[in-house]
Scaffold this motif. Structure first.
Motif, PDB file in Angstrom:
ATOM      1  N   SER A  44       1.563  -5.994   3.099  1.00 12.82           N
ATOM      2  CA  SER A  44       0.960  -5.532   1.848  1.00 12.82           C
ATOM      3  C   SER A  44       1.764  -4.361   1.317  1.00 12.82           C
ATOM      4  O   SER A  44       2.428  -3.646   2.085  1.00 12.82           O
ATOM      5  CB  SER A  44      -0.496  -5.100   2.059  1.00 12.82           C
ATOM      6  N   GLN A  64       7.891  -7.692  -4.912  1.00 10.70           N
ATOM      7  CA  GLN A  64       6.662  -8.389  -4.547  1.00 10.70           C
ATOM      8  C   GLN A  64       6.596  -9.719  -5.286  1.00 10.70           C
ATOM      9  O   GLN A  64       6.819  -9.779  -6.494  1.00 10.70           O
ATOM     10  CB  GLN A  64       5.421  -7.551  -4.874  1.00 10.70           C
ATOM     11  N   SER A  80       2.050 -10.450  -0.234  1.00 13.10           N
ATOM     12  CA  SER A  80       0.850  -9.735   0.178  1.00 13.10           C
ATOM     13  C   SER A  80      -0.134 -10.712   0.812  1.00 13.10           C
ATOM     14  O   SER A  80      -0.586 -11.653   0.164  1.00 13.10           O
ATOM     15  CB  SER A  80       0.212  -9.039  -1.025  1.00 13.10           C
ATOM     16  N   GLU A  84      -5.223  -4.993   1.073  1.00 11.20           N
ATOM     17  CA  GLU A  84      -4.539  -3.859   0.459  1.00 11.20           C
ATOM     18  C   GLU A  84      -5.250  -2.536   0.743  1.00 11.20           C
ATOM     19  O   GLU A  84      -4.651  -1.467   0.656  1.00 11.20           O
ATOM     20  CB  GLU A  84      -4.414  -4.066  -1.060  1.00 11.20           C
TER      21      GLU A  84
END
Length: 340
Positions: A44, A64, A80, A84
């Motif tokens: 993450s 990302q 991810s 988070e």
């Protein structure tokens, strides 16, 4: 083979409160890594950003992406796949850090199984706090063997000058003797022979087999496994044309540096092989799982909670694991390409 080929490597974050995030960030801060592979971290932004800030790793950058299909070549990519809001508490294992390590592992393995990655490098997990109904295994090796439907696998520790395999893996020492059998030795050494040929390019490897007991049993005085199981297995493999030697007493074998005469050494149990290996090659050793249909490597160290908040962990073993994964992928790809 196309020299422009760069492996798509999935990197699992390991236990987020151990040194996994640190060694990954330190490894990928060297932009030259991108000449060899396209890394995809399964973690993450929250974890990476907190550890990057603690390390003052200004040279570490990532892109990302939503999925592995969207990865950007010549960039470090992040998918991810963990919460988070996860609290990073370096040095202190928690149920949440264990769940994060499993979420990362499962996401990377799913993409690897789908053919979207060329291999994975796994950061260290905590074998206790990762345990769930989804993960009931002693470690990565056993989980990956099951997940990828391999009949059997082999733990193989690799450094520049030494390769050590283990007949038995993560089990209590009291159970080792009853586990060792003629058939198990034949199966494990056969996996090793095939891996040395396919993954390391050694066409006719020389392999040393260690005994189980002190002094390799001293002709039955200190144990009979060498006479009844290990030596017959060695003779069977020799009759098949393989260069297999032993059984050697483990202490003298390593003490006299006889390992330098062989392409690989086979130990009977975990600590018999890993103690000398880590003594000789702890800084740059790599754990490679032979026998899988996919490529998996890892550093040869654990979560190292005791130094996780000190930011002093060496990334050398993780970096070597990454390079070995690239080398094995390249060799397997070349072997599969048709000759024209």
């Amino acid at each position: 083979m196309d020299n422009r080929f760069k492996a798509r490597l999935g990197l699992t974050i390991g236990d987020t409160n151990g040194i996994g995030p640190e060694v990954i960030i330190k490894t990928l801060s060297d932009q030259r890594i991108l000449n060899f592979c396209t890394p995809v971290i399964y973690a993450s932004a929250n974890v990476l950003n907190k550890v990057r800030k603690a390390l003052s790793a200004e040279h570490f950058h990532y892109q990302q992406v939503a999925s592995v299909q969207a990865i950007v070549p010549k960039k470090v990519n992040l998918i991810s796949c963990i919460d988070e809001a996860l609290e990073v508490n370096l040095g202190n294992p928690t149920p949440e850090s264990g769940k994060a390590s499993l979420d990362s592992l499962m996401a990377a393995c799913k993409d690897l199984k789908a053919g979207l990655l060329d291999g994975i490098v796994t950061a260290p997990i905590d074998k206790e706090n990762i345990q769930t109904d989804e993960f009931r295994f002693p470690g990565h090796t056993e989980f990956l063997t099951s997940y990828f439907d391999a009949p059997e696998s082999l733990m193989l520790l690799v450094s520049e000058n030494l390769r050590v395999a283990t007949i038995t893996g993560h089990m209590a020492v009291k159970d080792v003797s009853s586990k060792i059998s003629f058939d198990l030795i034949i199966r494990k050494v056969t996996i090793l022979l095939e891996s040395l040929r396919k993954d390391f390019g050694i066409l006719k490897p020389r392999i040393a087999i260690l005994g189980l007991n002190p002094h390799a049993g001293e002709n039955g005085l200190l144990g009979t496994e060498e006479q009844e199981i290990i030596r017959p297995a060695i003779m069977h493999l020799k009759e098949k044309g393989h260069l297999i030697f032993g059984p050697y007493p483990a202490d003298g074998f390593f003490g006299m540096q006889q390992y330098k005469q062989f392409d690989a050494v086979v130990s009977m149990y975990h600590d018999q092989g890993l103690i000398p290996f880590k003594t000789l090659a702890f800084e740059n050793g790599v754990n490679f799982t032979a026998g899988l249909p996919v490529v998996r490597t890892s550093p040869d160290h654990g979560t190292a909670y005791s130094i996780a908040d000190k930011h002093t962990a060496s990334e050398t073993s993780f970096k070597e694991a990454l390079f070995l994964a690239c080398d094995v992928i390249k060799k397997r790809t070349a072997e599969q390409m048709p000759v024209v």
